[in-house]
Scaffold this active site. Structure first.
Site, short mmCIF file in Angstrom:
data_model
loop_
_atom_site.label_atom_id
_atom_site.label_comp_id
_atom_site.label_asym_id
_atom_site.label_seq_id
_atom_site.Cartn_x
_atom_site.Cartn_y
_atom_site.Cartn_z
N GLU A 55 0.03 -0.34 -9.61
CA GLU A 55 -1.43 -0.48 -9.58
C GLU A 55 -2.12 0.84 -9.26
O GLU A 55 -1.77 1.51 -8.28
CB GLU A 55 -1.84 -1.53 -8.53
CG GLU A 55 -3.35 -1.73 -8.47
CD GLU A 55 -3.76 -2.86 -7.54
OE1 GLU A 55 -4.89 -2.80 -7.04
OE2 GLU A 55 -2.95 -3.78 -7.30
N LYS A 87 0.84 -1.19 0.00
CA LYS A 87 0.00 0.00 0.00
C LYS A 87 0.88 1.25 0.00
O LYS A 87 1.53 1.58 1.00
CB LYS A 87 -0.93 0.00 1.21
CG LYS A 87 -1.99 -1.09 1.14
CD LYS A 87 -2.84 -0.96 -0.11
CE LYS A 87 -3.87 -2.05 -0.23
NZ LYS A 87 -4.66 -1.95 -1.47
N LYS A 108 -13.21 -6.87 -8.34
CA LYS A 108 -13.85 -6.90 -7.03
C LYS A 108 -15.33 -7.22 -7.21
O LYS A 108 -16.06 -6.47 -7.88
CB LYS A 108 -13.66 -5.57 -6.30
CG LYS A 108 -12.23 -5.33 -5.82
CD LYS A 108 -12.14 -4.01 -5.08
CE LYS A 108 -10.83 -3.92 -4.28
NZ LYS A 108 -9.65 -3.84 -5.13
N ASP A 126 0.58 -0.64 -4.93
CA ASP A 126 -0.80 -0.21 -5.13
C ASP A 126 -1.01 1.16 -4.51
O ASP A 126 -1.06 1.30 -3.29
CB ASP A 126 -1.76 -1.23 -4.50
CG ASP A 126 -3.21 -0.86 -4.70
OD1 ASP A 126 -3.49 0.06 -5.48
OD2 ASP A 126 -4.07 -1.50 -4.06
N ASP A 178 -7.69 -0.90 -11.12
CA ASP A 178 -8.65 -1.42 -10.15
C ASP A 178 -9.85 -0.49 -10.06
O ASP A 178 -10.89 -0.74 -10.66
CB ASP A 178 -7.96 -1.56 -8.78
CG ASP A 178 -8.87 -2.10 -7.70
OD1 ASP A 178 -10.08 -2.30 -7.95
OD2 ASP A 178 -8.40 -2.31 -6.56
#
Length: 367
Positions: free
Chosen positions: A218, A165, A265, A193, A241
């Site tokens: 990402e 992250k 997702k 990400d 994403d």
């Protein structure tokens, strides 16, 4: 078969690590999850779970799930839960947008369909394409050394894929990526990400600074166009994403060569029916996917496992065992991680049984 009742419970899911932090200073200590049950006139009940990642990640929030169910549920009483196409059309006609609200209804209907036909959901989604599914571990945003230490610990548990992250200060993010890549084996996968957290110029700096590393980038920026600009500045493999939420967005990405991988997702796209469509389009275009959800516990993890198990390994970049992140079990029969992998149950439906003592009293009941 007809739907006779729709019931919902609110469940708190505390984190084992105490806090989960991502871009722009966002964090969660306890996840607010909604468990949904659909009852039928034949005595078969389907279950699902929807758990948004707070209110600052996607256009979704926990109270919105339950508010939306109050809007949708009365319109679904009397409908056939095994007619998934009709259920989804009715939901879309009754409530524009808000896919995270529709997802648990759709998933619970898949659970019912599996139980009616005596098949696990993965068989209904196309059959077993792999026996077990490789998992990634998300590494909450901290200082570089702490994140590297956590990766080392999770490698010892069998994980070989890690989602770092970032999306904070660009200089610190460069340090985070370098520190974490340095402790990994050459065969391990590292994803940086940013969760939309960088501006375009920050993203350009970061991808330039880590261009010598084996790392995936990402969702660097908030908008699709910003991400596409960054994609065109780097040779590093690229994942989208947040900006891929439906078929239109996916087709746009295909046309622009905007990504090498997507994160699929399930609740973001509206449930298993629409996730399967997106999954099949990605397989046809040879685009791998991380198959996951926004967050959740045992029932979300089971749902992920069924979609992932029915996806060819070549196109299943990774999946997520969210139930290993939280302290509160809510269903028996859920997938359990083993050496960095999980699998979906062979039992009919999702193969889970909610724990009544964990759910408590319903917060919503219709029918």
């Amino acid at each position: 078969m007809k739907i006779t009742s729709i019931t919902a419970w609110q469940v708190d899911l505390p984190l084992k690590e105490g806090r989960y932090s991502w871009s722009n200073g966002n964090y969660m200590d306890v996840f607010d999850s909604t468990v949904v049950a659909i009852g039928t006139d034949e005595g078969i009940t389907g279950y699902a779970e929807s758990c948004p990642l707070g209110s600052a990640y996607l256009p979704s929030y926990a109270l919105g799930v339950r508010s939306g169910l109050e809007e949708l549920a009365p319109r679904l009483i009397g409908e056939d839960p095994t007619n998934l196409g009709a259920i989804n059309r009715l939901m879309d006609d009754s409530l524009r947008g808000h896919p995270y609200i529709k997802a648990p209804i759709d998933i619970a209907c898949w659970d019912i369909l599996g139980k009616v036909t005596g098949q696990p959901v993965y068989a209904l989604l196309g059959g077993a394409a792999q026996q077990s599914v490789a998992l990634y571990r998300a590494i909450s945003q901290e200082d570089p050394d702490a994140m590297a230490a956590k990766i080392a610990g999770y490698r010892a548990e069998g994980y070989t894929k890690f989602q770092l992250k970032v999306g904070g200060d660009a200089n610190e993010d460069i340090e985070r990526i370098r520190a974490c890549r340095a402790i990994l084996e050459p065969t391990d996968i590292l994803v940086a990400d940013a969760n939309t957290g960088w501006t375009q110029h920050e993203a350009a700096r970061v991808v330039g600074a880590v261009r010598d590393l084996d790392v995936y980038i990402e969702q660097p920026c908030m908008s699709y166009d910003e991400c596409l600009s960054v994609r065109r500045r780097t040779a590093l493999p690229f994942i989208l994403d947040e900006v891929i939420g439906d078929v239109d967005g996916l087709m746009h990405g295909f046309a622009d060569d905007a990504m090498d991988v997507i994160n699929l997702k399930i609740s973001k796209v509206g449930g298993l029916t629409k996730a399967k469509l997106i999954r099949d389009l990605c397989v046809a275009r040879r685009i791998p996917m991380t198959i996951e959800d926004t967050w959740g516990g045992d029932i979300v993890t089971a749902t992920i496992a069924h979609l992932a198990r029915s996806t060819p390994e070549e196109f299943c970049f990774s999946a997520t065992d969210f139930n290993s992140y939280v302290t509160q079990p809510i269903a028996s029969g859920a997938p359990v991680r083993e050496d960095g992998t999980m699998t979906a149950a062979d039992r009919p439906g999702l193969g889970i049984d909610p724990m009544s003592n964990a759910l408590g009293s319903p917060v919503l009941s219709f029918g």
